[in-house]
Design a protein around this motif. Sequence first.
Motif, PDB file in Angstrom:
ATOM      1  N   ALA A   1       8.597  -9.097 -19.413  1.00  0.00           N
ATOM      2  CA  ALA A   1       8.831  -7.859 -20.155  1.00  0.00           C
ATOM      3  C   ALA A   1       8.426  -6.636 -19.335  1.00  0.00           C
ATOM      4  N   GLU A   2       7.292  -6.727 -18.649  1.00  0.00           N
ATOM      5  CA  GLU A   2       6.845  -5.593 -17.838  1.00  0.00           C
ATOM      6  C   GLU A   2       7.743  -5.377 -16.624  1.00  0.00           C
ATOM      7  N   LEU A   3       8.098  -6.465 -15.944  1.00  0.00           N
ATOM      8  CA  LEU A   3       8.937  -6.327 -14.756  1.00  0.00           C
ATOM      9  C   LEU A   3      10.335  -5.835 -15.110  1.00  0.00           C
ATOM     10  N   SER A   4      10.836  -6.200 -16.287  1.00  0.00           N
ATOM     11  CA  SER A   4      12.159  -5.707 -16.689  1.00  0.00           C
ATOM     12  C   SER A   4      12.129  -4.192 -16.869  1.00  0.00           C
ATOM     13  N   LYS A   5      11.025  -3.650 -17.398  1.00  0.00           N
ATOM     14  CA  LYS A   5      10.903  -2.190 -17.503  1.00  0.00           C
ATOM     15  C   LYS A   5      10.775  -1.558 -16.122  1.00  0.00           C
ATOM     16  N   ARG A   6      10.035  -2.205 -15.258  1.00  0.00           N
ATOM     17  CA  ARG A   6       9.830  -1.643 -13.918  1.00  0.00           C
ATOM     18  C   ARG A   6      11.140  -1.583 -13.132  1.00  0.00           C
ATOM     19  N   VAL A   7      11.889  -2.691 -13.120  1.00  0.00           N
ATOM     20  CA  VAL A   7      13.117  -2.686 -12.318  1.00  0.00           C
ATOM     21  C   VAL A   7      14.116  -1.675 -12.870  1.00  0.00           C
ATOM     22  N   PHE A   8      14.158  -1.518 -14.199  1.00  0.00           N
ATOM     23  CA  PHE A   8      15.100  -0.545 -14.754  1.00  0.00           C
ATOM     24  C   PHE A   8      14.736   0.870 -14.337  1.00  0.00           C
ATOM     25  N   TRP A   9      13.472   1.256 -14.494  1.00  0.00           N
ATOM     26  CA  TRP A   9      13.106   2.639 -14.199  1.00  0.00           C
ATOM     27  C   TRP A   9      13.115   2.925 -12.702  1.00  0.00           C
ATOM     28  N   VAL A  10      12.861   1.912 -11.874  1.00  0.00           N
ATOM     29  CA  VAL A  10      13.013   2.113 -10.429  1.00  0.00           C
ATOM     30  C   VAL A  10      14.486   2.328 -10.088  1.00  0.00           C
ATOM     31  N   ALA A  11      15.367   1.487 -10.639  1.00  0.00           N
ATOM     32  CA  ALA A  11      16.801   1.641 -10.381  1.00  0.00           C
ATOM     33  C   ALA A  11      17.300   2.981 -10.909  1.00  0.00           C
ATOM     34  N   GLN A  12      16.842   3.384 -12.095  1.00  0.00           N
ATOM     35  CA  GLN A  12      17.260   4.668 -12.658  1.00  0.00           C
ATOM     36  C   GLN A  12      16.775   5.822 -11.791  1.00  0.00           C
ATOM     37  N   GLY A  13      15.561   5.706 -11.254  1.00  0.00           N
ATOM     38  CA  GLY A  13      15.029   6.770 -10.413  1.00  0.00           C
ATOM     39  C   GLY A  13      15.812   6.941  -9.127  1.00  0.00           C
ATOM     40  N   ILE A  14      16.169   5.830  -8.487  1.00  0.00           N
ATOM     41  CA  ILE A  14      16.980   5.920  -7.268  1.00  0.00           C
ATOM     42  C   ILE A  14      18.357   6.474  -7.596  1.00  0.00           C
ATOM     43  N   ASP A  15      18.912   6.035  -8.714  1.00  0.00           N
ATOM     44  CA  ASP A  15      20.247   6.488  -9.114  1.00  0.00           C
ATOM     45  C   ASP A  15      20.283   7.997  -9.333  1.00  0.00           C
ATOM     46  N   VAL A  16      19.315   8.537 -10.064  1.00  0.00           N
ATOM     47  CA  VAL A  16      19.340   9.970 -10.350  1.00  0.00           C
ATOM     48  C   VAL A  16      19.042  10.775  -9.084  1.00  0.00           C
TER      49      VAL A  16
ATOM     50  N   PHE B   1       8.771  -2.662  -8.299  1.00  0.00           N
ATOM     51  CA  PHE B   1       9.669  -3.612  -8.956  1.00  0.00           C
ATOM     52  C   PHE B   1       9.302  -5.061  -8.656  1.00  0.00           C
ATOM     53  N   LEU B   2       8.404  -5.292  -7.706  1.00  0.00           N
ATOM     54  CA  LEU B   2       7.910  -6.640  -7.435  1.00  0.00           C
ATOM     55  C   LEU B   2       6.559  -6.839  -8.124  1.00  0.00           C
ATOM     56  N   HIS B   3       6.146  -8.082  -8.231  1.00  0.00           N
ATOM     57  CA  HIS B   3       4.839  -8.427  -8.791  1.00  0.00           C
ATOM     58  C   HIS B   3       4.016  -8.986  -7.644  1.00  0.00           C
ATOM     59  N   GLU B   4       2.991  -8.246  -7.213  1.00  0.00           N
ATOM     60  CA  GLU B   4       2.269  -8.631  -6.002  1.00  0.00           C
ATOM     61  C   GLU B   4       1.662 -10.031  -6.084  1.00  0.00           C
ATOM     62  N   PRO B   5       1.020 -10.441  -7.185  1.00  0.00           N
ATOM     63  CA  PRO B   5       0.503 -11.817  -7.226  1.00  0.00           C
ATOM     64  C   PRO B   5       1.591 -12.872  -7.028  1.00  0.00           C
ATOM     65  N   THR B   6       2.784 -12.627  -7.564  1.00  0.00           N
ATOM     66  CA  THR B   6       3.882 -13.576  -7.350  1.00  0.00           C
ATOM     67  C   THR B   6       4.260 -13.624  -5.879  1.00  0.00           C
ATOM     68  N   PHE B   7       4.315 -12.458  -5.235  1.00  0.00           N
ATOM     69  CA  PHE B   7       4.636 -12.428  -3.813  1.00  0.00           C
ATOM     70  C   PHE B   7       3.566 -13.144  -3.001  1.00  0.00           C
ATOM     71  N   ARG B   8       2.296 -12.938  -3.329  1.00  0.00           N
ATOM     72  CA  ARG B   8       1.224 -13.607  -2.588  1.00  0.00           C
ATOM     73  C   ARG B   8       1.303 -15.122  -2.779  1.00  0.00           C
TER      74      ARG B   8
ATOM     75  N   ASP C   1       0.815  -1.218   0.000  1.00  0.00           N
ATOM     76  CA  ASP C   1       0.000   0.000   0.000  1.00  0.00           C
ATOM     77  C   ASP C   1       0.847   1.265   0.000  1.00  0.00           C
ATOM     78  N   ASN C   2       2.039   1.206   0.593  1.00  0.00           N
ATOM     79  CA  ASN C   2       2.808   2.425   0.820  1.00  0.00           C
ATOM     80  C   ASN C   2       4.158   2.476   0.114  1.00  0.00           C
ATOM     81  N   ILE C   3       4.766   1.344  -0.169  1.00  0.00           N
ATOM     82  CA  ILE C   3       6.078   1.314  -0.818  1.00  0.00           C
ATOM     83  C   ILE C   3       5.957   0.905  -2.281  1.00  0.00           C
ATOM     84  N   HIS C   4       5.211  -0.142  -2.527  1.00  0.00           N
ATOM     85  CA  HIS C   4       5.082  -0.678  -3.881  1.00  0.00           C
ATOM     86  C   HIS C   4       4.475   0.333  -4.846  1.00  0.00           C
ATOM     87  N   THR C   5       3.611   1.199  -4.363  1.00  0.00           N
ATOM     88  CA  THR C   5       2.973   2.176  -5.241  1.00  0.00           C
ATOM     89  C   THR C   5       3.964   3.184  -5.809  1.00  0.00           C
TER      90      THR C   5
END
Length: 656
Positions: free
Chosen positions: A331-346, A207-214, A199-203
């Motif tokens: 394919a979707e998660l690969s885009k997510r992890v890249f843009w999350v990593a890029q966001g933290i980096d910048v 970079f995770l897939h909630e159904p996979t985590f569940r 509810d508070n971090i993933h939003t």
Amino acid sequence: MSSPIATRQIMRRRRRPGNRANRACVHCKEKKLKCDEKIPSCANCHRFHLTCLVKDPETHKLRPRNYLETLEERLASIEQRETQHPSDASSSSPPALPTSADSSRSLPMFLSETEDSPAGDLPARVGFLDFKATQAEPQYLGSSSSFAFAHLINSSLRGALPHKPSAPLLAPEKVESAPLPCLLPEYHIATTLSNAYFDNIHTQYPFLHEPTFRHYEAQVLFSSTDLSDPGTLSIPMFFLNMVYAVGARIVPGYQHLAEPLYSSAQLYPEVLLLDNLEAIQAILCYAMYSLRSTKGPSLWKLSGLALRQCIELGYHRSAKRGLSKRDPLHAELSKRVFWVAQGIDVSYALLLGRPLGIQLNEVDAELPLDISDSLISASGIHETPRTSADGVPTVMSNAIHVMRLRRIWARIYTLVYSPAAFQDANEETRRASIMQLRADLEQWRVTAPEPPPRHGQTLSIFATKAWYELNYCGSILHLYRSQLAEGKQTPDNIFIDCLEAASFVCQEYRRQYIGTSVKHTWRTLHCLFLAGLTYLHCLWTSPAACRSVQYQEASKTCIDCTMVLVVIAEAWEGAAPYRDIFEILASHTMSMIISRSQQSQPPPQGPALADTSEREAVSRRISVIDDMGMLNVFDDLLVGFVDNFGPYNDMAEVEL
């Protein structure tokens, strides 16, 4: 003499098995068989090829009989490996992640006196806050860092601080032993922590897939999967422990579980050996923990590790290039992890003034689809993604909007703070580019999506209107901060814009962090302190900015900033110096405004307002950061600016 009846009652009580019944396995209890309680499996379970499970008397969970022994063996194995190979990394070992302890141990190497710096002691104090906000080691801070900005602070304002502390040099932090691992929490606690995370971090960092985590949760918490084999569920166990640890950081009443759960995740390092998507997700889990903790690996290094692995796997390239065959979920998660990593980096490149991990002109990866996790699977995309602002926002809508902001930040860094920016002699082109960035920020601000629905307690201000306004104001400060030096002939409207942005940050932080359940971080302290410092600097340096505010408004902003600093200092002793520094500078500034309004005397100079007792008190509180040393490159880089600064003596010209 006791009666025969009483004797038989005593004997029956003595024959009662007590705890022995709890050691019988579930299968033997159900079949009413005698359990020999052998480890790792009783004879009956071994004969029928069943997993020998026992019921924990406290948590009532089903565990393998040797569950604790397995954890202890894994912990002992890891400790033995570290003891035998303290420096040589085996090719079969996972990459060593940087720790905050590494930063503390490296600290004395860079201690040096800073009293000869033209900017005085303030840059060193502020520079230390850069390190604490990122768990980073004190080695290099560049032009976009608050350390660099502190060199530009108005000289009259700087003068209010003592020049020489009486306290000893900063000592390395005491390295505490890591807490022991723990079992996974009970179901209702586990879901409370994971729900808080999603509810508070993933939003913001999806970079995770909630159904996979569940699925991992169900696999571990509800099934009778054999946990005696360490490799069976190492990946699910790692992610469960890390998500629960991050959740424990933000849910009131569960902070005591965070470090034991974090330690438990270290028992499953195999995921870091994988050269795939899950390894990047694991690194980003470490980053989420460091974001919410006063301890943890360096965020600068973590984002670099994640970003480089993304580049190695080609995640920075468009899926249209057809570099690899990925299923829709991958394919979707690969885009997510890249843009999350890029966001933290910048974010931390701007904070520390260090180079970007990758330039935007080398990236053509698309942003993720605006669609909820539940509608993506390996078999396909099960609904048309949201493509316009008119559509109903999804959980991903706000995260994608954050990714757009981080791309603007990368452009700000390249234009304003990169080495190439200092070499660009075309000032007209530069001004036009800055105006375009400002227009892009305005567009980003007005197109912010509605906040996603929350299913539990609000533990983060992310995706609220206030969060977007705070990030907009922070972006304004990033864009213009390098122009705020004395004597730069900066237009008055830029000072006023920065003054208003800094004021909003101070006042909104008070609304968000005073009397709420939202937890502050070192990054909160960093943003607030730097905003307060910018606010005071603008009042001192720009007559137009000083005219634009009334005494009551300036006083309210200073009080709001001080209140939040007081609250943070109550929780973290290390924040107390910043509270005291700001109180002194704010008091100095308010005295200047009163003096100016009375027009009975010239504006007070810094040292005159800080009496001896005040100086000694502040010296004691700032001793932990006053002697921080930096590489000489900073003074060499910035001394050209600082040498031209002089006390601002034109306040008498300001008319009310």
